[in-house]
Design an enzyme around this catalytic site. Structure first.
Site, short mmCIF file in Angstrom:
data_model
loop_
_atom_site.label_atom_id
_atom_site.label_comp_id
_atom_site.label_asym_id
_atom_site.label_seq_id
_atom_site.Cartn_x
_atom_site.Cartn_y
_atom_site.Cartn_z
N GLU A 100 0.84 -1.21 0.00
CA GLU A 100 0.00 0.00 0.00
C GLU A 100 0.86 1.24 0.00
OE1 GLU A 100 -2.26 0.59 3.54
OE2 GLU A 100 -3.70 -0.97 3.06
N GLY A 101 1.94 1.29 -0.76
CA GLY A 101 2.89 2.40 -0.62
C GLY A 101 2.29 3.78 -0.81
N CYS A 102 1.09 3.83 -1.36
CA CYS A 102 0.63 5.12 -1.81
C CYS A 102 -0.85 5.29 -1.57
CB CYS A 102 0.89 5.20 -3.30
SG CYS A 102 0.76 3.60 -4.08
N VAL A 103 -1.24 6.50 -1.26
CA VAL A 103 -2.66 6.80 -1.05
C VAL A 103 -3.04 8.11 -1.71
CG1 VAL A 103 -3.37 5.50 0.96
CG2 VAL A 103 -1.90 7.47 1.25
N LEU A 109 4.03 5.16 -9.74
CA LEU A 109 2.74 4.46 -9.78
C LEU A 109 2.53 3.82 -11.15
CD1 LEU A 109 0.43 7.09 -8.08
CD2 LEU A 109 1.39 5.04 -7.06
#
Lengths: 101, 415
Positions: free
Chosen positions: A98-101, B193
């Site tokens: 979940e490195g990113c939000v 990403l």
């Protein structure tokens, strides 16, 4: 010979139940990710991810792996080309990081 | 006399100081807020500085303007936090023993963590816009830009305001189009990403906007090295992107004293319970805003939504009660898309952004995930709302996330 027939995977190929994981499954998943042989260095990272991932319920991020194992980002990319955090998480039978939000 | 200490007088520190001063008995409690700065920045405005749309006065005010009555403000750097001793030592030598501590020191960019980023090109043809100084320094480079390749790169997530890099791209496209030189400018977005954004439905919508504007996305790009002598940005998997102007969003980390105190994670963001915002290690410590390691966006609107639950939990803890107020991770972001339009996303820990209307379901006036001029007005009006909030004027926005008026879309692409 173990295969993946009885292993539940999600649409992206991550294992749904980390308790189903075995070292044999890891080797098959690694081959699918283009890593033919898992060396002791590969295993050191997988073991770290299994330990922290099972404790926290989440796969570790790239930064958590480099800080936690002392392996540089460059070396990590050499061992697990392209996206190491995602690749290790998959091979270690954990969900997507979940490195990113 | 007891001490309620707040470190940081940014968005979160300013708001919690006012809340605590209002709810604690001044005969028994002293509320102190410490900040190294004497200037309060409207950080969402940094985005507009490089394009000359905002000036210094729009985004910088004295911190004192926003410190609530009854709160003592000290301008000093924090030297050391000793959480087991309930003690903070300031760089000027002053020692503060606290009963409760709120950490609100935010998160900062660390260009020195990427090889070569700060050697040579920094503030010449490499800039950031996450600091006031960086955004101001970039302005002449944007207005003097005659053409070539503009690369926007996010080094590593999480970052403060994950939509700001996209907004920068959209504004750059509009700026160079209006100037008549867009055909001479190649705009590239290099991101770690797999796509435009972290959440699938919004990523697909925003990805389509990027495509429509001819902005090229270099996905899953993990920046390893900058070679300023050749103007090359290289990834760990050895992809190279040449640039004429590099806009970098460097690694974000919390204050180093938090790491030294043992309460920060590997990026010095404070480990807290994501619902109560209480430290997982010390029960008299809370972390609010960007300083906390919660899996929510690091953004001012998130802080606004956090505040309602956080101060109630702190008061319950003081009264010896269990903490019943749970923050849901609610975030609300206006995203500038250029040419005086904007889109809007509303999401929380468990729900990704969906299309719909906000704040009144079915009515709006704002369009979630739609690109409208009304949304752009909302974005511009937000600066006034922000300064009102900082002065303690209540703004009637629903705190809890709601799915009503939204169209749920099943995941079509990976997160």
């Amino acid at each position: 010979m173990t295969d993946l027939v009885n292993v539940a995977l999600n649409a992206e190929g991550f294992m749904i139940d980390p308790n189903q994981w075995t070292k044999e499954i890891a080797e098959i998943l690694a081959r699918q990710e283009g890593i033919d042989v898992l060396t002791p260095e590969h295993w050191r990272i997988i073991d770290f991810c299994r330990t922290t991932g099972l404790a926290s319920g989440k796969a570790p991020t790239l930064r958590q792996i480099t800080v936690g194992t002392g392996i540089s980002t460059k070396d990590l990319f050499a061992l697990y080309p392209k996206g190491p955090a995602k690749k290790v998480a998959k091979i270690a039978g954990l969900g997507k990081p979940e490195g990113c939000v | 006399m007891k001490t309620f200490l707040i470190l940081g007088a940014g968005t979160a520190g300013t708001m919690i100081a006012r809340k605590m001063a209002a709810h604690l008995d001044a005969n028994h409690w002293k509320v102190i807020v410490v900040d190294k700065n004497d200037r309060h920045y409207y950080q969402p405005g940094f985005l507009f500085l490089p394009f000359g749309y905002y000036k210094e006065d729009d985004v910088v005010k004295p911190i004192r303007n926003f410190i609530a009555k009854g709160v003592e403000y000290i301008q000093a750097e924090v030297d050391q936090l000793e959480p087991a001793q309930n003690r903070v030592t300031l760089a000027n030598g002053r020692v503060i023993n606290y009963d409760y501590l709120v950490v609100a020191t935010g998160t900062d960019i660390h260009p020195e963590e990427t090889e070569g980023l700060k050697n040579g090109g920094w503030h010449q043809n490499i800039f950031d816009f996450y600091t006031f100084d960086g955004a101001m320094a970039m302005a002449p480079a944007i207005s003097d830009f005659k053409g070539g390749r503009l690369v926007v790169n996010v080094v590593e997530n999480p970052i403060k305001c994950p939509v700001a890099p996209l907004e920068f791209l959209f504004l750059a496209d509009a700026y160079f189009t209006r100037k008549g030189i867009r055909s001479k400018v190649d705009i590239v977005y290099a991101t770690p990403l797999p796509g435009a954004f972290t959440k699938p439905v919004a990523s697909s919508v925003l990805g389509k906007i990027l495509e429509k504007k001819h902005i090229n996305v270099e996905a899953e790009f993990n920046a390893g090295v900058v070679d300023a002598s050749r103007n090359i940005l290289a990834s760990y998997d050895e992809r190279e992107i040449s640039y004429d102007l590099l806009v970098s969003i460097p690694l974000n980390k919390g204050a180093s004293f938090l790491g030294a105190a043992g309460i920060g994670d590997e990026l010095n963001h404070v480990r807290v319970d994501k619902q109560t915002l209480q430290s997982t290690q010390f029960e008299n410590i809370w972390a609010l805003g960007d300083a906390a390691n919660i899996p929510a966006s690091k953004a001012g609107a998130v802080i606004h939504f956090q505040m309602e639950t956080a101060y109630k939990n702190i008061l319950q803890h003081m009264a010896g009660q269990s903490l019943t107020h749970h923050f849901d991770g609610h975030a609300l972001c206006y995203i500038e898309t250029g040419f005086d339009k904007a889109t809007l996303i509303d999401f929380d820990y468990t729900h990704q952004p969906f299309p719909g209307k906000y704040p009144v379901p079915g009515v709006g006036p704002f369009d979630l995930l739609g690109e409208t001029t009304v949304n752009h007005w909302g974005k511009l009006a937000f600066r006034y709302i922000y300064y009102m909030m900082m002065r303690g004027i209540e703004v009637p926005l629903p705190t809890d996330f709601s799915m009503s008026g939204k169209k749920q879309i099943l995941d079509q692409s990976p997160a």
